[in-house]
Design a protein around this motif. Structure first.
Motif, PDB file in Angstrom:
ATOM      1  N   THR A   1      -7.829   1.151   9.903  1.00  0.00           N
ATOM      2  CA  THR A   1      -8.746   1.219   8.765  1.00  0.00           C
ATOM      3  C   THR A   1     -10.009   1.977   9.169  1.00  0.00           C
ATOM      4  O   THR A   1     -10.380   2.002  10.344  1.00  0.00           O
TER       5      THR A   1
ATOM      6  N   VAL B   1      -7.951  -5.606   5.713  1.00  0.00           N
ATOM      7  CA  VAL B   1      -8.141  -5.945   4.308  1.00  0.00           C
ATOM      8  C   VAL B   1      -8.114  -7.463   4.153  1.00  0.00           C
ATOM      9  O   VAL B   1      -7.268  -8.151   4.744  1.00  0.00           O
TER      10      VAL B   1
ATOM     11  N   SER C   1       0.806  -1.224   0.000  1.00  0.00           N
ATOM     12  CA  SER C   1       0.000   0.000   0.000  1.00  0.00           C
ATOM     13  C   SER C   1       0.833   1.265   0.000  1.00  0.00           C
ATOM     14  O   SER C   1       0.414   2.292  -0.534  1.00  0.00           O
TER      15      SER C   1
ATOM     16  N   GLU D   1      -5.339  -2.948  11.346  1.00  0.00           N
ATOM     17  CA  GLU D   1      -6.782  -3.189  11.414  1.00  0.00           C
ATOM     18  C   GLU D   1      -7.489  -2.065  12.153  1.00  0.00           C
ATOM     19  O   GLU D   1      -8.549  -1.592  11.741  1.00  0.00           O
TER      20      GLU D   1
ATOM     21  N   ASN E   1      -6.222   7.583   7.818  1.00  0.00           N
ATOM     22  CA  ASN E   1      -6.833   7.479   9.138  1.00  0.00           C
ATOM     23  C   ASN E   1      -5.821   7.278  10.263  1.00  0.00           C
ATOM     24  O   ASN E   1      -6.158   6.739  11.314  1.00  0.00           O
TER      25      ASN E   1
ATOM     26  N   ASP F   1      -6.484  -0.563   0.959  1.00  0.00           N
ATOM     27  CA  ASP F   1      -6.115  -0.498   2.376  1.00  0.00           C
ATOM     28  C   ASP F   1      -7.278  -0.130   3.286  1.00  0.00           C
ATOM     29  O   ASP F   1      -7.068   0.185   4.467  1.00  0.00           O
ATOM     30  N   ALA F   2      -8.509  -0.175   2.771  1.00  0.00           N
ATOM     31  CA  ALA F   2      -9.707   0.119   3.569  1.00  0.00           C
ATOM     32  C   ALA F   2      -9.613   1.484   4.248  1.00  0.00           C
ATOM     33  O   ALA F   2     -10.117   1.678   5.349  1.00  0.00           O
TER      34      ALA F   2
ATOM     35  N   MET G   1      -6.944   3.031   5.402  1.00  0.00           N
ATOM     36  CA  MET G   1      -5.928   3.172   6.440  1.00  0.00           C
ATOM     37  C   MET G   1      -5.023   4.376   6.213  1.00  0.00           C
ATOM     38  O   MET G   1      -4.666   5.090   7.154  1.00  0.00           O
TER      39      MET G   1
ATOM     40  N   GLY H   1      -2.941  -3.285   1.792  1.00  0.00           N
ATOM     41  CA  GLY H   1      -2.448  -3.113   3.143  1.00  0.00           C
ATOM     42  C   GLY H   1      -2.079  -4.463   3.708  1.00  0.00           C
ATOM     43  O   GLY H   1      -1.963  -5.457   2.987  1.00  0.00           O
TER      44      GLY H   1
END
Length: 265
Positions: free
Chosen positions: A214, A220, A146, A211, A254, A248-249, A251, A190
């Motif tokens: 995310t 992910v 990522s 985790e 965030n 990476d949802a 991430m 990620g």
């Protein structure tokens, strides 16, 4: 409805290790879409161990550290198939046998071997299959990470190697554009639960942190990466070339999540 338009397409996948592999999950997604999948693994022992898992799919052997094996593979494939519509490069290796070391103490031999296997192999394979890849709709997809700008200590020297891989995508896309419309892209996930990741020192702690970082508070999934690979192989992604698609949802946007910050106070 064949939305991805992959039915009947012939895809060559490198790098299956087991059920957790991105390569394996990608093969399952492609088979569900009606594609013909051909697998390539690095050793005869790996082919034997995967024969039941991959069922009746053809499995070839090629150790990408050896150019003669790449050349032989291309010859063998061309004798059996007239065209390849896509190629998936899910190959990475790093020798951490010396233990965790600060980046500036990276062993030269280990770094160069990692570049050879994890990065240059994409160029070598692309060259070997340049005449067999569909010149109109061919697509090559590699698996990166990522971000190569986050200096994660436990990832050692692999981020610079992946950075070279990301750059290679651009140069391969440009080079192939001189004689074809073959596209080159990377999927950049990620942190994942894979057997390859298990060999990275301290990976579990990093995975658990990722985790939390995310946006959805859920890591992910390998299947999500495979879905993106399938899309990039399909004609539906025809306008995407020379790119790295980050999975990476959220991430990367965030890191200042209030829950993570509050844990430090």
């Amino acid at each position: 409805m064949d939305f991805l338009q992959l039915a009947g397409k012939r895809i060559l996948i490198f790098g299956v290790a087991n059920r957790k592999s991105v390569a394996y999950q990608t093969g399952k997604v492609l088979e569900e879409a009606g594609a013909e999948v051909i697998y390539v693994v690095r050793s005869e022992a790996r082919r034997e161990s995967l024969s039941k898992l991959l069922k009746h799919a053809p499995i070839f052997v090629c150790d990408v550290e050896h150019q003669q094996e790449i050349d032989q593979l291309a010859t063998d494939i061309s004798q059996q198939y007239d065209v390849i519509h896509g190629l998936v490069h899910s190959i990475a290796f790093a020798d951490y046998s010396a233990g965790w070391l600060p980046f500036h103490q990276t062993p030269r031999a280990a770094f160069l071997q990692a570049v050879d296997i994890s990065c240059f192999s994409l160029t070598a394979l692309s060259n070997a299959f340049s005449q067999l890849l569909d010149p109109e709709q061919g697509s090559v997809v590699t698996i990166s990470i990522s971000t190569t700008r986050m200096a994660a200590e436990n990832y050692g020297y692999m981020a610079p190697v992946k950075a070279a891989l990301d750059s290679s995508i651009c140069f391969l896309a440009k080079s192939f554009s001189n004689f074809s419309k073959v596209r080159f892209n990377a999927v950049c996930p990620g942190l994942l639960k894979t057997s390859a990741s298990a060999g990275i020192p301290g990976y579990v702690d990093s995975y658990l942190f990722a985790e939390k970082a995310t946006l959805r508070k859920e890591a992910v999934q390998t299947r999500e990466v495979a879905d993106t690979v399938a899309f990039l192989l399909s004609p539906r992604s025809s306008g995407i070339n020379s790119q790295g698609i980050v999975i990476d949802a959220g991430m990367g946007t965030n890191y200042f999540d209030k829950e993570i910050v509050s844990e430090q106070t």
